[in-house]
Scaffold this active site. Structure first.
Site, mmCIF file in Angstrom:
data_model
loop_
_atom_site.group_PDB
_atom_site.id
_atom_site.type_symbol
_atom_site.label_atom_id
_atom_site.label_comp_id
_atom_site.label_asym_id
_atom_site.label_seq_id
_atom_site.Cartn_x
_atom_site.Cartn_y
_atom_site.Cartn_z
ATOM 1 N N GLY A 86 9.928 62.410 -21.064
ATOM 2 C CA GLY A 86 9.782 61.224 -20.392
ATOM 3 C C GLY A 86 11.241 60.381 -20.218
ATOM 4 O O GLY A 86 12.350 61.078 -19.782
ATOM 5 N N ASP B 194 -2.275 55.376 -25.477
ATOM 6 C CA ASP B 194 -1.451 55.141 -24.172
ATOM 7 C C ASP B 194 -0.433 54.354 -24.476
ATOM 8 O O ASP B 194 -0.109 53.299 -25.093
ATOM 9 C CB ASP B 194 -2.512 54.145 -23.351
ATOM 10 C CG ASP B 194 -2.471 54.507 -21.842
ATOM 11 O OD1 ASP B 194 -2.015 55.835 -21.237
ATOM 12 O OD2 ASP B 194 -2.339 53.715 -21.017
ATOM 13 N N THR B 195 0.872 54.862 -23.560
ATOM 14 C CA THR B 195 2.184 54.334 -23.943
ATOM 15 C C THR B 195 2.565 53.806 -22.591
ATOM 16 O O THR B 195 2.506 54.527 -21.581
ATOM 17 C CB THR B 195 3.017 55.468 -24.570
ATOM 18 O OG1 THR B 195 2.531 55.713 -25.974
ATOM 19 C CG2 THR B 195 4.454 55.059 -24.538
HETATM 20 P P1 IMP Z 1 1.514 58.791 -22.740
HETATM 21 O O1 IMP Z 1 0.313 57.643 -22.651
HETATM 22 O O2 IMP Z 1 1.726 59.062 -24.175
HETATM 23 O O3 IMP Z 1 0.875 59.934 -21.919
HETATM 24 O O4 IMP Z 1 2.813 58.262 -22.018
HETATM 25 C C1 IMP Z 1 2.906 57.724 -20.572
HETATM 26 C C2 IMP Z 1 4.254 58.140 -20.082
HETATM 27 O O5 IMP Z 1 5.221 57.223 -20.714
HETATM 28 C C3 IMP Z 1 4.690 59.589 -20.417
HETATM 29 O O6 IMP Z 1 4.294 60.509 -19.282
HETATM 30 C C4 IMP Z 1 6.278 59.307 -20.538
HETATM 31 O O7 IMP Z 1 6.622 59.055 -19.186
HETATM 32 C C5 IMP Z 1 6.455 57.780 -20.872
HETATM 33 N N1 IMP Z 1 6.685 58.366 -22.535
HETATM 34 C C6 IMP Z 1 5.656 57.889 -23.399
HETATM 35 N N2 IMP Z 1 6.214 58.070 -24.567
HETATM 36 C C7 IMP Z 1 7.457 58.297 -24.406
HETATM 37 C C8 IMP Z 1 8.626 58.607 -25.294
HETATM 38 O O8 IMP Z 1 8.348 58.739 -26.470
HETATM 39 N N3 IMP Z 1 9.941 58.537 -24.916
HETATM 40 C C9 IMP Z 1 10.014 58.610 -23.334
HETATM 41 N N4 IMP Z 1 9.171 58.428 -22.571
HETATM 42 C C10 IMP Z 1 7.699 58.225 -23.083
#
Ligand code: IMP
Length: 194
Positions: free
Chosen positions: A149, A68-69
């Site tokens: 993103g 999760d990011t």
């Molecule tokens: P996820 O947990 O990897 O799905 O990330 C959640 C949200 O964070 C994504 O929908 C993007 O909006 C943003 N995000 C995550 N990783 C990146 C990245 O490497 N670059 C830019 N935006 C990111």
């Protein structure tokens, strides 16, 4: 050993397969017939990563990891954080999310921000977490075409270019996810998880 990565993102999957070098049989959600909308109901990256990996472990009895990011902006008290994907609304539009960030930071000098990834690994019901962080700045306007993103408005401190001006390889070497995944791979390859 079989290991599920709780994603169907082929790019993320290939990247990790390459790093694991055949030491694990890596499966994605499609491979295990999982069509569930995996819950992400927590208010922290740690909580959501953990919720996702335990959901798979408990339902399928398979060892698993999930990530999760979030983008954490200093002047916005850590926003959008865990809400990064849907900051400007449920349609999860990257364009609208970036526009909202730029509007909120209008005339604000402190542009410090970081991306943070948490990976939760569950082996035999026991969890280990790994964190990856990249510190940087929110640009005044979008720059570059690659990535996804918030990439066009984020410039890591170790570069003069935005993430969207870098090749995928270049970004992966310094990115939040790249760093968290490196730690995960080192742990798995060290044999400590078995
Ligand atoms: P996820 O947990 O990897 O799905 O990330 C959640 C949200 O964070 C994504 O929908 C993007 O909006 C943003 N995000 C995550 N990783 C990146 C990245 O490497 N670059 C830019 N935006 C990111």
């Amino acid at each position: 050993m079989k290991l599920v990565f709780a994603t169907n993102n082929q790019h993320k999957l290939q990247e990790i397969k390459q790093l694991l070098n055949g030491s694990f049989e890596l499966l994605c959600l499609n491979d295990i017939g999982c069509e569930d909308d995996i819950p992400e109901t927590k208010e922290t990256l740690e909580g959501n990563a953990s919720e996702k990996s335990y959901f798979i472990f408990n339902k399928y009895g398979l060892n698993c990891f999930a990530d999760d990011t979030g983008l954490e902006i200093k002047a916005l008290n850590g926003e959008p954080g865990v809400y990064s994907a849907r900051y400007a609304g449920e349609d999860r539009s990257a364009e609208n999310n970036m526009a909202l960030v730029l509007a909120k930071l209008d005339k604000i000098k402190n542009r410090n921000a970081r991306f943070r990834t948490v990976v939760s690994l569950v082996i035999d019901g026991h969890e280990t977490q790994f964190e990856g962080i990249v510190e940087g700045q929110i640009l005044e306007e979008k720059r570059g075409e690659t990535g996804f993103g918030y990439d066009p408005i984020f410039k890591p401190n170790e570069s003069t270019r935005s993430f969207a001006e870098m090749s995928m390889d270049e970004k992966n070497k310094i990115s939040h996810r790249g760093r968290a995944v490196q730690k995960l791979v080192e742990f798995l390859m060290s044999g400590k998880s078995i």
